[in-house]
Design an enzyme around this catalytic site. Structure first.
Site, PDB file in Angstrom:
ATOM      1  N   ILE A   1       1.034  -1.315   0.346  1.00 51.82           N
ATOM      2  CA  ILE A   1      -0.022  -0.030   0.017  1.00 51.82           C
ATOM      3  C   ILE A   1       0.586   0.896   0.354  1.00 51.82           C
ATOM      4  O   ILE A   1       0.581   2.391  -0.797  1.00 51.82           O
ATOM      5  CB  ILE A   1      -1.046  -0.055   1.018  1.00 51.82           C
ATOM      6  CG1 ILE A   1      -1.728  -1.023   1.278  1.00 51.82           C
ATOM      7  CG2 ILE A   1      -1.831   0.986   1.063  1.00 51.82           C
ATOM      8  CD1 ILE A   1      -2.977  -1.592   2.406  1.00 51.82           C
TER       9      ILE A   1
ATOM     10  N   ARG B   1      -2.991  -9.436   5.522  1.00 48.34           N
ATOM     11  CA  ARG B   1      -3.900 -10.567   6.538  1.00 48.34           C
ATOM     12  C   ARG B   1      -2.802 -12.137   5.446  1.00 48.34           C
ATOM     13  O   ARG B   1      -2.748 -11.086   3.971  1.00 48.34           O
ATOM     14  CB  ARG B   1      -4.925 -11.343   5.812  1.00 48.34           C
ATOM     15  CG  ARG B   1      -5.408 -10.277   7.429  1.00 48.34           C
ATOM     16  CD  ARG B   1      -7.234 -10.943   7.151  1.00 48.34           C
ATOM     17  NE  ARG B   1      -7.308  -9.607   6.078  1.00 48.34           N
ATOM     18  CZ  ARG B   1      -8.951 -10.339   6.080  1.00 48.34           C
ATOM     19  NH1 ARG B   1      -9.598 -11.177   6.237  1.00 48.34           N
ATOM     20  NH2 ARG B   1      -9.526  -9.185   5.217  1.00 48.34           N
TER      21      ARG B   1
ATOM     22  N   ARG C   1      -8.795 -10.178  10.053  1.00 48.01           N
ATOM     23  CA  ARG C   1      -7.697  -9.233   9.898  1.00 48.01           C
ATOM     24  C   ARG C   1      -7.819  -8.954  12.213  1.00 48.01           C
ATOM     25  O   ARG C   1      -6.796  -8.783  12.321  1.00 48.01           O
ATOM     26  CB  ARG C   1      -9.341  -7.333   9.740  1.00 48.01           C
ATOM     27  CG  ARG C   1      -9.040  -7.390   8.947  1.00 48.01           C
ATOM     28  CD  ARG C   1     -10.285  -6.325   8.499  1.00 48.01           C
ATOM     29  NE  ARG C   1     -10.456  -6.074   7.047  1.00 48.01           N
ATOM     30  CZ  ARG C   1     -11.677  -7.166   6.907  1.00 48.01           C
ATOM     31  NH1 ARG C   1     -12.178  -7.689   7.019  1.00 48.01           N
ATOM     32  NH2 ARG C   1     -11.363  -6.646   5.491  1.00 48.01           N
TER      33      ARG C   1
ATOM     34  N   THR D   1      -4.049   0.378   8.764  1.00 44.91           N
ATOM     35  CA  THR D   1      -3.172  -0.858   9.396  1.00 44.91           C
ATOM     36  C   THR D   1      -3.833  -1.683  10.073  1.00 44.91           C
ATOM     37  O   THR D   1      -4.998  -0.602  11.035  1.00 44.91           O
ATOM     38  CB  THR D   1      -1.878  -1.282  10.445  1.00 44.91           C
ATOM     39  OG1 THR D   1      -0.475   0.423   9.708  1.00 44.91           O
ATOM     40  CG2 THR D   1      -1.462  -2.004  11.254  1.00 44.91           C
TER      41      THR D   1
ATOM     42  N   HIS E   1     -14.035  -1.711  10.755  1.00 39.43           N
ATOM     43  CA  HIS E   1     -13.710  -2.620   9.254  1.00 39.43           C
ATOM     44  C   HIS E   1     -13.912  -4.104   9.834  1.00 39.43           C
ATOM     45  O   HIS E   1     -13.219  -4.352  10.232  1.00 39.43           O
ATOM     46  CB  HIS E   1     -12.685  -1.727   8.557  1.00 39.43           C
ATOM     47  CG  HIS E   1     -12.290  -2.641   7.626  1.00 39.43           C
ATOM     48  ND1 HIS E   1     -12.217  -2.287   6.553  1.00 39.43           N
ATOM     49  CD2 HIS E   1     -10.666  -3.031   7.171  1.00 39.43           C
ATOM     50  CE1 HIS E   1     -11.608  -2.718   5.517  1.00 39.43           C
ATOM     51  NE2 HIS E   1     -10.854  -3.339   6.166  1.00 39.43           N
TER      52      HIS E   1
HETATM   53  P1  A3D Z   1       2.934  -4.632   4.003  1.00 39.10           P
HETATM   54  O1  A3D Z   1       2.921  -4.906   1.696  1.00 39.10           O
HETATM   55  O2  A3D Z   1       3.436  -5.832   4.108  1.00 39.10           O
HETATM   56  O3  A3D Z   1       3.276  -3.796   4.093  1.00 39.10           O
HETATM   57  C1  A3D Z   1       4.117  -3.286   5.338  1.00 39.10           C
HETATM   58  C2  A3D Z   1       5.174  -2.369   5.191  1.00 39.10           C
HETATM   59  O4  A3D Z   1       5.320  -2.684   7.184  1.00 39.10           O
HETATM   60  C3  A3D Z   1       6.310  -3.479   5.212  1.00 39.10           C
HETATM   61  O5  A3D Z   1       7.240  -2.679   4.654  1.00 39.10           O
HETATM   62  C4  A3D Z   1       7.346  -3.831   6.666  1.00 39.10           C
HETATM   63  O6  A3D Z   1       8.434  -4.243   6.355  1.00 39.10           O
HETATM   64  C5  A3D Z   1       6.324  -2.338   7.091  1.00 39.10           C
HETATM   65  N1  A3D Z   1       6.893  -2.634   8.882  1.00 39.10           N
HETATM   66  C6  A3D Z   1       6.352  -2.908   9.525  1.00 39.10           C
HETATM   67  N2  A3D Z   1       6.933  -3.024  10.871  1.00 39.10           N
HETATM   68  C7  A3D Z   1       7.641  -1.980  10.520  1.00 39.10           C
HETATM   69  C8  A3D Z   1       7.425  -1.126  11.174  1.00 39.10           C
HETATM   70  N3  A3D Z   1       7.942  -1.160  12.926  1.00 39.10           N
HETATM   71  N4  A3D Z   1       7.405   0.434  11.031  1.00 39.10           N
HETATM   72  C9  A3D Z   1       7.657   1.208  10.015  1.00 39.10           C
HETATM   73  N5  A3D Z   1       7.704  -0.348   9.153  1.00 39.10           N
HETATM   74  C10 A3D Z   1       7.413  -0.930   9.563  1.00 39.10           C
HETATM   75  O7  A3D Z   1       1.719  -4.581   4.423  1.00 39.10           O
HETATM   76  P2  A3D Z   1       0.164  -4.067   2.791  1.00 39.10           P
HETATM   77  O8  A3D Z   1       1.149  -2.842   2.595  1.00 39.10           O
HETATM   78  O9  A3D Z   1      -0.200  -5.045   1.954  1.00 39.10           O
HETATM   79  O10 A3D Z   1      -0.624  -4.104   4.619  1.00 39.10           O
HETATM   80  C11 A3D Z   1      -0.171  -2.464   5.714  1.00 39.10           C
HETATM   81  C12 A3D Z   1      -1.708  -2.973   6.101  1.00 39.10           C
HETATM   82  O11 A3D Z   1      -2.749  -2.176   5.978  1.00 39.10           O
HETATM   83  C13 A3D Z   1      -1.762  -4.104   6.649  1.00 39.10           C
HETATM   84  O12 A3D Z   1      -2.254  -4.226   8.280  1.00 39.10           O
HETATM   85  C14 A3D Z   1      -3.312  -4.752   6.193  1.00 39.10           C
HETATM   86  O13 A3D Z   1      -3.521  -5.574   6.922  1.00 39.10           O
HETATM   87  C15 A3D Z   1      -3.721  -2.711   5.849  1.00 39.10           C
HETATM   88  N6  A3D Z   1      -4.673  -2.972   4.997  1.00 39.10           N
HETATM   89  C16 A3D Z   1      -6.050  -2.572   5.659  1.00 39.10           C
HETATM   90  C17 A3D Z   1      -6.789  -2.602   4.513  1.00 39.10           C
HETATM   91  C18 A3D Z   1      -8.749  -1.341   5.130  1.00 39.10           C
HETATM   92  O14 A3D Z   1      -9.224  -0.614   4.540  1.00 39.10           O
HETATM   93  C19 A3D Z   1      -8.177  -0.946   6.510  1.00 39.10           C
HETATM   94  C20 A3D Z   1      -6.945  -2.631   3.130  1.00 39.10           C
HETATM   95  C21 A3D Z   1      -5.353  -3.249   3.067  1.00 39.10           C
HETATM   96  C22 A3D Z   1      -5.124  -3.956   4.126  1.00 39.10           C
END
Ligand code: A3D
Length: 320
Positions: A14, A83, A89, A120, A176
């Site tokens: 994201i 996930r 979640r 997150t 959510h």
């Molecule tokens: P991902 O591509 O794994 O990216 C997460 C990033 O966070 C990685 O690059 C990690 O290195 C980094 N990270 C981990 N720990 C830390 C820290 N302490 N400080 C800084 N960076 C860190 O995940 P994503 O981008 O696909 O998703 C991110 C979050 O969004 C997850 O928790 C998903 O569940 C959430 N999400 C929410 C929605 C909503 O609609 C609310 C939708 C989709 C995903």
């Protein structure tokens, strides 16, 4: 006048998409922050090199030090773990709560005047914890979920009716998660509420119920297909819509996880409600009347969020 500064905490799926969108829309200069060394720097460089073709003016920087987010106008938080198939979640709570602590402290120290949008998961509990950890005013900290959930609902409805997504509005309340509350009587095609469209024979109640369920399961459907992570294009677009409303003082009426006190009979809980987003952050929570069925679904959703907040307090006593 200097360009706004947009800090993206988390440079994963994201975060990278957010950076690309923010640059293409010229919302401001972008800092991608992550604990993974090289990832934010690599993505920043890659996106910056799309600039000559796209023709945007925005600088992009990758960082592993919170000092680089100093003075950010907007922080969008995706740091943590997404996930995998079979996970809910809520399974992410323990690990992502620790992440919110470090992120909240980093924002408090370096960008205390920012408008903060948390993505997150589990969203409602994480944004609650992030506000507590950061100590920022509650009107400046919110969560993105409702814009995405209603976009999913609008997409499925437009497919069902064979009309443009632009003419479909949708209204989703609550947390959510599996308990989110898509409100059909406040959702329309060109102003015609969905129950009227059932009466007009455009669809059936059964089909509408199935669309509501598919919306609730919208995230899981994509997790099941991707297998290695969760949705990221539409979540990023949704958060950018919120950030743009803040930066340009658009006063868009957008559903988001906001700190609700008074409205909906709540007392300081973060949950999905319609809000007005402008230069003062969450400027208003729109308190609509619910009928008995809707209220029951909303209460169920609120109770699920409260359960997660209690679980956070159990893990991290400083939040009590
Ligand atoms: P991902 O591509 O794994 O990216 C997460 C990033 O966070 C990685 O690059 C990690 O290195 C980094 N990270 C981990 N720990 C830390 C820290 N302490 N400080 C800084 N960076 C860190 O995940 P994503 O981008 O696909 O998703 C991110 C979050 O969004 C997850 O928790 C998903 O569940 C959430 N999400 C929410 C929605 C909503 O609609 C609310 C939708 C989709 C995903």
């Amino acid at each position: 006048m200097a360009r706004p500064k947009i800090a993206l905490i988390g440079a994963g799926q994201i975060g990278g998409t957010l950076a690309h969108l923010a640059a293409m829309k010229e919302l401001g200069d972008v800092v991608l922050f992550d604990i993974a060394e090289g990832t934010p720097q690599g993505k920043a460089l890659d996106i910056a090199q799309s600039g000559p073709s796209e023709g945007f003016d925005a600088s992009l920087k990758g960082a592993n030090d919170y000092a680089d987010i100093a003075g950010a106008d907007v922080c969008i938080v995706t740091a943590g773990v997404p996930r995998k198939p079979g996970m809910s979640r809520d399974d992410l709570l323990g690990i992502n709560l620790k992440v919110m602590k470090s992120v909240g402290e980093g924002i408090a120290k370096h960008a205390p005047d920012a408008f903060v949008i948390c993505i997150t998961n589990p969203l409602d509990a994480m944004v609650w914890a992030l506000q507590k950890f950061s100590g920022l005013p509650a009107n400046k900290v919110c969560g993105m979920a409702g814009v995405l959930d209603s976009a999913r609902f609008r997409h499925f409805l437009s497919l069902e009716f064979g009309v443009s997504m632009k003419d479909v509005t949708a209204f989703v309340l609550g947390g959510h998660g599996d308990t989110m509350v898509p409100l059909t009587r406040y959702s329309t095609v060109a102003g015609i509420p969905l129950p009227d469209l059932v009466e007009m024979g455009w669809t059936t109640q059964e089909k509408l119920d199935a669309i509501v369920q598919r919306t609730r399961d919208g995230g899981a459907e994509i997790v099941g297909l991707l297998k290695t992570g969760s949705a990221f294009y539409a979540p990023a677009t949704s958060a950018i819509e919120m950030a743009e409303s803040y930066l340009k003082d658009q006063k868009r009426v957008l559903p988001c996880a906001a700190h609700v006190t008074g409205a909906y009979g709540l007392d300081g809980l973060y949950v999905g409600v319609p809000t007005v987003i402008g230069a003062n952050g969450i400027e208003k929570v729109v308190d609509i009347a619910l009928d008995a069925d809707e209220q029951a679904m909303f209460d169920n959703s609120v109770n699920a969020v409260k359960g997660l907040v209690e679980a956070c307090k159990g893990i991290e006593p400083s939040l009590i």
